[in-house]
Design a protein around this motif. Structure first.
Motif, PDB file in Angstrom:
ATOM      1  N   ASN A   3       7.755   7.005   1.088  1.00 11.36           N
ATOM      2  CA  ASN A   3       7.841   6.694   2.551  1.00 11.36           C
ATOM      3  C   ASN A   3       8.652   5.568   2.868  1.00 11.36           C
ATOM      4  O   ASN A   3       9.403   5.254   3.934  1.00 11.36           O
ATOM      5  CB  ASN A   3       6.087   6.758   3.404  1.00 11.36           C
ATOM      6  N   SER A   4       8.358   4.491   1.856  1.00 14.85           N
ATOM      7  CA  SER A   4       9.514   3.202   2.303  1.00 14.85           C
ATOM      8  C   SER A   4      10.821   3.703   2.595  1.00 14.85           C
ATOM      9  O   SER A   4      11.413   2.909   2.935  1.00 14.85           O
ATOM     10  CB  SER A   4       8.372   2.359   0.808  1.00 14.85           C
ATOM     11  N   ALA A   5      11.079   4.066   1.896  1.00 17.48           N
ATOM     12  CA  ALA A   5      12.374   4.851   1.208  1.00 17.48           C
ATOM     13  C   ALA A   5      13.174   5.075   2.428  1.00 17.48           C
ATOM     14  O   ALA A   5      14.211   4.841   3.184  1.00 17.48           O
ATOM     15  CB  ALA A   5      12.253   5.338   0.237  1.00 17.48           C
ATOM     16  N   ALA A 143      -2.257  -3.950 -11.871  1.00 19.22           N
ATOM     17  CA  ALA A 143      -2.646  -3.661 -11.063  1.00 19.22           C
ATOM     18  C   ALA A 143      -3.450  -4.304 -10.616  1.00 19.22           C
ATOM     19  O   ALA A 143      -4.449  -5.058 -11.496  1.00 19.22           O
ATOM     20  CB  ALA A 143      -3.669  -1.803 -11.578  1.00 19.22           C
ATOM     21  N   GLY A 144      -3.299  -4.230  -9.388  1.00 15.80           N
ATOM     22  CA  GLY A 144      -4.353  -5.831  -8.756  1.00 15.80           C
ATOM     23  C   GLY A 144      -3.496  -6.769  -8.512  1.00 15.80           C
ATOM     24  O   GLY A 144      -3.984  -8.186  -7.982  1.00 15.80           O
ATOM     25  N   ALA A 145      -1.827  -6.248  -9.103  1.00 12.20           N
ATOM     26  CA  ALA A 145      -1.092  -8.254  -9.077  1.00 12.20           C
ATOM     27  C   ALA A 145      -0.960  -7.705  -7.487  1.00 12.20           C
ATOM     28  O   ALA A 145      -0.757  -7.138  -7.066  1.00 12.20           O
ATOM     29  CB  ALA A 145      -0.221  -8.014 -10.300  1.00 12.20           C
ATOM     30  N   PRO A 152      11.555  -4.955  -0.066  1.00 14.77           N
ATOM     31  CA  PRO A 152      11.046  -3.769   0.204  1.00 14.77           C
ATOM     32  C   PRO A 152      11.584  -2.700  -0.900  1.00 14.77           C
ATOM     33  O   PRO A 152      11.052  -1.399  -0.706  1.00 14.77           O
ATOM     34  CB  PRO A 152      10.601  -3.229   1.431  1.00 14.77           C
ATOM     35  N   SER A 153      12.763  -2.474  -0.412  1.00 10.53           N
ATOM     36  CA  SER A 153      13.494  -1.368  -0.692  1.00 10.53           C
ATOM     37  C   SER A 153      15.174  -1.303  -1.453  1.00 10.53           C
ATOM     38  O   SER A 153      16.307  -1.281  -0.899  1.00 10.53           O
ATOM     39  CB  SER A 153      13.782  -0.225   0.435  1.00 10.53           C
ATOM     40  N   MET A 171       2.139   2.221  -5.382  1.00 10.07           N
ATOM     41  CA  MET A 171       3.046   0.613  -4.821  1.00 10.07           C
ATOM     42  C   MET A 171       1.720   0.222  -3.656  1.00 10.07           C
ATOM     43  O   MET A 171       2.180  -1.040  -3.521  1.00 10.07           O
ATOM     44  CB  MET A 171       4.310   0.860  -4.782  1.00 10.07           C
ATOM     45  N   GLU A 172       1.099   1.020  -2.764  1.00  2.88           N
ATOM     46  CA  GLU A 172       0.961   0.808  -2.204  1.00  2.88           C
ATOM     47  C   GLU A 172       0.015   0.718  -1.622  1.00  2.88           C
ATOM     48  O   GLU A 172      -1.247  -0.009  -0.956  1.00  2.88           O
ATOM     49  CB  GLU A 172       1.318   2.400  -0.362  1.00  2.88           C
TER      50      GLU A 172
END
Length: 344
Positions: A3-5, A143-145, A152-153, A171-172
């Protein structure tokens, strides 16, 4: 990330329209060969462009490139190409695939760096798994970082998506992405102040972090940490089918100049070190010396995009969800534009 792409492509086309309306268009140079070049940053990926310009290789080929514009992001390079504000863009292969997804008919004119030169870098405060951890365990530990990326792309986000797809992370939802822009000092500063506890950034950010003892290079494709990504074209010179058709002699001259720069990097270590020291003037001499063998390994022997290399980068981007409408090799390479230029 898919979706980001898609959102990136929509923004890209809007930006391209703005660029087309406000751009300078073609120039009247009285018959002299000219190309307008835009590059995303002054990372190691575009060092070859700098060498060719400083050594006068473009001029020797009768080509005037002026002063390349450093735009501060691959999305801006893509917009410049799509909007007609640049003839060649120095960007990552991701940009070419997203241009294709946006219907912009890209061409890879030259392979500038035959290695995915983006590293995952962690700060000293990051809780690393044991030294003998597998790649999958190292990815899971992210995870959590809070992870800083240049955009963003771009290449950083694409690498992270590729890694996360291997272990089922999202990622989201599983990490916090922080857009830091392309500034080297900004990225290092964000890690130092704990604004982020990891970076996914182009070289030489990782080497700078290690030299300042602020953290370490955690996962590095160019180091061989991800076997499937060895010898994968990453930094490339991109144009469009329309521009390539309009400026065939200029494109050929560009390729020949890049070939000479790549040869110099491989055979003249002393001059390469001198040039890289001025290209990355903020780096101390010890860091430059550490980077030289890495750089010489990553720069290809020739700017020609190979079918095998293209297949590797295409597979990577498909796994990352960033190449839904990728052209075949013959189309993306402009029917071996670079090879034909070197044969002339």
């Amino acid at each position: 990330m898919k979706n980001s792409a898609r959102r990136f492509v929509a923004a890209l086309l809007a930006a391209a329209l703005t660029a087309a309306c406000g751009g300078t268009g073609g120039d009247d140079s009285g018959g002299e060969m000219t190309l307008r070049i835009a590059q995303s940053s002054t990372s190691v990926g575009y060092f070859t462009l700098y060498v060719a310009q400083q050594e006068g290789f473009f001029e020797d080929e009768g080509l005037d490139i002026g002063e390349p514009s450093v735009l501060g992001g691959d999305s801006k390079v893509a917009a410049a190409l799509a909007g007609g504000a640049a003839d060649i863009g120095g960007g990552v292969a991701t940009t070419a695939f997203l241009l294709a997804d946006g219907g912009r008919d890209p061409r890879i004119v030259a392979n500038l760096l035959n290695s995915y030169y983006v590293d995952v870098i962690v700060g000293n405060q990051f809780s690393q798994p044991p030294p003998d951890a597998t790649l999958e365990e190292k990815i899971q530990a992210l995870a959590g970082a809070r992870i800083g990326v240049p955009a963003p792309s771009g290449g950083g986000a694409a690498l992270l998506q590729f890694l996360f797809n291997q272990v089922g992370l999202d990622m989201e939802t599983d990490v916090t992405m922080v857009n830091l822009g392309g500034s080297s000092s900004g990225a290092v500063g964000a890690l130092q102040t704990d604004r982020v506890n990891a970076l996914v950034f182009f070289q030489p950010i990782g080497q700078q972090v290690e030299a300042q003892q602020l953290g370490s290079i955690y996962i590095s494709p160019s180091r061989g940490d991800i076997p499937d990504m060895t010898d994968q074209p990453h930094a490339v010179a991109i144009s469009t089918a329309e521009i390539v058709e309009d400026k065939p002699e200029e494109m050929a001259a560009f390729v020949r100049a890049i070939a000479r720069a790549q040869e110099l990097i491989h055979v003249d270590r002393a001059r390469t070190a001198e040039l890289f020291g001025t290209y990355q003037s903020s780096l101390d001499p010890n860091t430059v010396e550490l980077l030289l063998p890495v750089l010489q390994r990553e720069v290809p022997d020739t700017p020609v995009l190979t079918e095998e290399g293209y297949a590797k980068t295409l597979d990577f981007h498909r796994v990352a969800g960033l190449a839904e409408n990728a052209p075949d090799f013959a189309t993306m390479s402009g029917d071996d534009l670079a090879g034909r230029a070197l044969d002339e």
